[in-house]
Design a protein around this motif. Structure first.
Motif, PDB file in Angstrom:
ATOM      1  N   SER A  68      -5.147   4.293  -4.851  1.00  0.00           N
ATOM      2  CA  SER A  68      -4.731   4.315  -6.258  1.00  0.00           C
ATOM      3  C   SER A  68      -3.339   4.887  -6.394  1.00  0.00           C
ATOM      4  CB  SER A  68      -5.719   5.169  -7.072  1.00  0.00           C
ATOM      5  OG  SER A  68      -5.769   6.492  -6.576  1.00  0.00           O
ATOM      6  N   CYS A  99       0.815  -1.226   0.000  1.00  0.00           N
ATOM      7  CA  CYS A  99       0.000   0.000   0.000  1.00  0.00           C
ATOM      8  C   CYS A  99       0.846   1.274   0.000  1.00  0.00           C
ATOM      9  CB  CYS A  99      -0.919   0.029   1.224  1.00  0.00           C
ATOM     10  SG  CYS A  99      -2.085  -1.333   1.322  1.00  0.00           S
ATOM     11  N   LYS A 152       0.689   4.670  -2.388  1.00  0.00           N
ATOM     12  CA  LYS A 152      -0.624   4.874  -2.984  1.00  0.00           C
ATOM     13  C   LYS A 152      -1.338   6.050  -2.313  1.00  0.00           C
ATOM     14  CE  LYS A 152      -1.316   0.095  -4.517  1.00  0.00           C
ATOM     15  NZ  LYS A 152      -2.226  -1.078  -4.496  1.00  0.00           N
ATOM     16  N   LYS A 193      -1.548  10.636   0.671  1.00  0.00           N
ATOM     17  CA  LYS A 193      -0.561   9.680   0.179  1.00  0.00           C
ATOM     18  C   LYS A 193      -0.083   8.805   1.332  1.00  0.00           C
ATOM     19  CE  LYS A 193       3.689   9.181  -2.515  1.00  0.00           C
ATOM     20  NZ  LYS A 193       4.792   9.867  -3.235  1.00  0.00           N
TER      21      LYS A 193
END
Length: 400
Positions: A400, A333, A336, A343
């Motif tokens: 994302s 993670c 991302k 962030k």
């Protein structure tokens, strides 16, 4: 000149308590929050133990006791160590304190001088290094890598020992990882310690009774009798007996150390609660069958949490041997971004965003000395755990 002690600047508040406090505050403000930060069973204290406390009150057992424990309780502790661990102790070798934390703190305060080093495997319980610092010592961390099951190697332990090393703190099963050492793995560590007679061992066995599958608990002085005279074997009734708020911990070790610990306690809290001590006596001497019943519930919860977290994108969750924690990695993670534009630079950012965006409170890995991870306590209801893990899956999928 500052009013506060300079020693205070060496330590920080407990991150686990901070997370639980934040979760309670958000709940009080009307937020839908699931707290997975607290390290305490959600089971009630067994009725026979509560009845023993009530009976003690009715008998008038409400006066001061001996500073470091009732004679009756010390006798029961000696019997417990013999029964469960094959260790022989006399009551003069036993100390009872207001929780396991006080026992550890007393021992460090009674023995550490400025510059003394204390080896602490990482990940570690958040209080170990700060107690060492408060006592004037210097924590030395040895990393237990995830690929090694969060267990330290004999080679790493050997490399960390110096002439200044006074203590090695050992915790199995572990908080925060739940990792446990087999007898062979522990023997490899005690073989190293046998070569360094100046190093003392503080074994924190608080999760002794909380193990799963075919894992068998063992403790250093049991595995290597040659370490008996320099080992403090620590335990308590908090976890296995669902007695966290009763605040009773205990330890057995060399009589001179126990006497010194009693001296510290005599000038701080004096005796633990008399009523809690009588309750602890019943816990140790009374029926033990409920422990296996509770462990079956914990194991079911563990398996569900591990399965669901491993289904979350970017998370890798090992299966622990004991306690009631998992310590998943969020390496997948890192880097991302959340839908809110945050962030994920580290595990503290991850935990903060998870709480703010999904209402799930976990403790970030940096607090325990190993990142990028977070700790989940599965000592709560199946329903809450399932919902929390679903929210974590959703959170990870949204990155994302």
């Amino acid at each position: 000149m500052s009013f506060l002690s300079a020693t205070l600047a060496r330590v920080k508040p407990s991150p686990t308590i901070a997370v639980s406090t934040k979760a309670r505050e958000l709940k009080a403000a009307g937020k839908d929050v699931i707290g997975l930060g607290a390290g305490e069973p959600d089971f009630d204290t067994p009725q026979n133990i509560k009845d023993a406390a009530k009976a003690a009150i009715d008998r008038g057992e409400t006066k001061y006791t001996a500073v470091d424990g009732l004679p009756e309780l010390k006798k029961a502790i000696c019997a417990k160590f013999k029964r469960d661990n094959g260790l022989d102790y006399e009551p003069s070798q036993v100390s009872v304190g207001a929780g396991g934390k006080q026992i550890l703190y007393n021992a460090l305060m009674a023995t550490l001088n400025p510059g003394d080093e204390v080896i602490i495997p990482a990940p570690y319980w958040v209080s170990y290094p700060d107690m060492v610092l408060l006592a004037g010592g210097e924590p030395v961390f040895v990393e237990g890598r995830m690929e090694d099951g969060f267990r330290i190697t004999p080679e790493a332990l050997e490399a960390a020992i110096t002439p200044k090393t006074k203590w090695f703190i050992f915790n199995s099963p572990s908080n925060p990882t739940g990792a446990g050492y087999t007898r062979a793995q522990l023997k490899a560590l005690t073989d190293v310690l046998m070569m360094h007679p100046h190093v003392h061992i503080m074994s924190d066995d608080m999760y002794e009774k909380l193990t799963y599958g075919d894992f068998e608990f063992c403790t250093p002085a049991e595995v290597e009798p040659g370490l008996y005279d320099r080992t403090l074997t620590c335990n308590g009734v908090s976890k296995a007996y669902a007695m966290t708020g009763w605040r009773i911990g205990y330890a057995a070790g060399p009589a001179p150390l126990i006497k010194a610990m009693g001296k510290i306690q005599s000038q701080s809290t004096s005796n633990p609660s008399s009523i809690a001590q009588w309750a602890a006596l019943e816990a140790l001497n009374g029926p033990q069958d409920f422990i296996a019943e509770n462990n079956a519930v914990f194991q079911r919860r563990r398996d569900m949490v591990v399965e669901m977290l491993n289904q979350a994108e970017g998370i890798d969750c090992p299966v622990p041997e004991g306690a009631f924690y998992v310590y998943p990695s969020i390496a997948g993670c890192i880097g991302k971004t959340t839908p809110a534009g945050v962030k994920i630079e580290n595990d503290e950012v991850f935990a903060t965003a998870l709480l703010e965006e999904k209402g799930v409170a976990v403790v970030f890995g940096a607090a325990f000395g190993l990142s990028p991870n977070f700790r989940v306590s599965y000592a709560t209801s199946d329903e809450a755990l399932k919902e929390a893990c679903t929210r974590i899956q959703d959170f990870c999928a949204s990155l994302s």
